[in-house]
Write a protein that holds these residues in place. Structure first.
Motif, PDB file in Angstrom:
ATOM      1  N   PHE A  45      26.162 -55.118 -73.550  1.00 37.52           N
ATOM      2  CA  PHE A  45      27.091 -55.225 -74.673  1.00 37.52           C
ATOM      3  C   PHE A  45      28.187 -56.243 -74.372  1.00 37.52           C
ATOM      4  O   PHE A  45      28.523 -57.083 -75.220  1.00 37.52           O
ATOM      5  N   LEU A  46      28.742 -56.204 -73.162  1.00 38.11           N
ATOM      6  CA  LEU A  46      29.784 -57.140 -72.773  1.00 38.11           C
ATOM      7  C   LEU A  46      29.268 -58.579 -72.814  1.00 38.11           C
ATOM      8  O   LEU A  46      29.959 -59.490 -73.290  1.00 38.11           O
ATOM      9  N   GLY A  47      28.056 -58.791 -72.342  1.00 35.42           N
ATOM     10  CA  GLY A  47      27.461 -60.122 -72.390  1.00 35.42           C
ATOM     11  C   GLY A  47      27.280 -60.620 -73.816  1.00 35.42           C
ATOM     12  O   GLY A  47      27.550 -61.792 -74.112  1.00 35.42           O
ATOM     13  N   ARG A  48      26.856 -59.720 -74.710  1.00 39.94           N
ATOM     14  CA  ARG A  48      26.700 -60.112 -76.117  1.00 39.94           C
ATOM     15  C   ARG A  48      28.049 -60.426 -76.744  1.00 39.94           C
ATOM     16  O   ARG A  48      28.179 -61.361 -77.539  1.00 39.94           O
ATOM     17  N   VAL A  49      29.094 -59.645 -76.387  1.00 36.00           N
ATOM     18  CA  VAL A  49      30.437 -59.902 -76.929  1.00 36.00           C
ATOM     19  C   VAL A  49      30.940 -61.262 -76.459  1.00 36.00           C
ATOM     20  O   VAL A  49      31.459 -62.054 -77.257  1.00 36.00           O
ATOM     21  N   LEU A  50      30.794 -61.544 -75.180  1.00 37.24           N
ATOM     22  CA  LEU A  50      31.269 -62.826 -74.652  1.00 37.24           C
ATOM     23  C   LEU A  50      30.492 -63.995 -75.248  1.00 37.24           C
ATOM     24  O   LEU A  50      31.066 -65.042 -75.578  1.00 37.24           O
TER      25      LEU A  50
END
Length: 157
Positions: A6-11
């Motif tokens: 999720f963090l990778g998709r947000v970034l």
């Protein structure tokens, strides 16, 4: 692992979402700075289309082009954050129709400074395109959870 995904998709999506937000804030009546940058390049595309299809070809308005970019980047980025393949496809479509137009390094000679700057942007867009293709490929390769059918209980006599 779910949090890091999720963090990778947000970034990743923040690049598109923040860019769309900036373009939206600058849009104004004339389409903003993005329209001023793209307008001369769209004129060349319009001449090419007119030469192939005649005067009956589509007329591309620069404000519509910028508005479509804002919608594709904003909506695609938000959907991508939540793991939607449709959001990834919207971002792919945006990159597909804007990269050759905006990153026109092919119009400059090898030694010119614009050539290297635009080539760098083009390669970055190709990397983003590849990352989106990787996401879609991984999303489609993971089998979906299937509910197991419960075995019927045997009757005891």
């Amino acid at each position: 692992m779910g949090f890091f995904s999720f963090l990778g998709r947000v970034l990743f999506a923040s690049l598109f979402i923040l860019s769309a937000w900036q373009m939206y804030n600058e849009f104004g009546v004339d389409g903003g700075s993005a329209a001023k940058e793209v307008a001369p390049k769209l004129v060349v595309v319009q001449r090419f289309i007119t030469s192939k299809f005649g005067e009956g070809g589509p007329n591309i308005d620069v404000r519509h082009f910028v508005a479509a970019s804002i919608v594709l980047k904003g909506l695609g980025g938000i959907l991508f954050v939540f793991g939607s393949s449709f959001g990834a496809y919207l971002l792919l479509y945006h990159l597909l129709y804007t990269t050759p137009l905006v990153c026109d390094f092919y119009n400059y000679s090898y030694g010119e400074p614009e050539f290297f700057a635009l080539l760098n942007e083009f390669v970055q867009c190709l990397a983003l395109f590849g990352a989106l293709l990787f996401f879609i490929g991984m999303k489609n390769s993971i089998p979906r959870k299937q509910h197991k059918k419960k075995a019927p209980k045997t009757k005891t006599v």
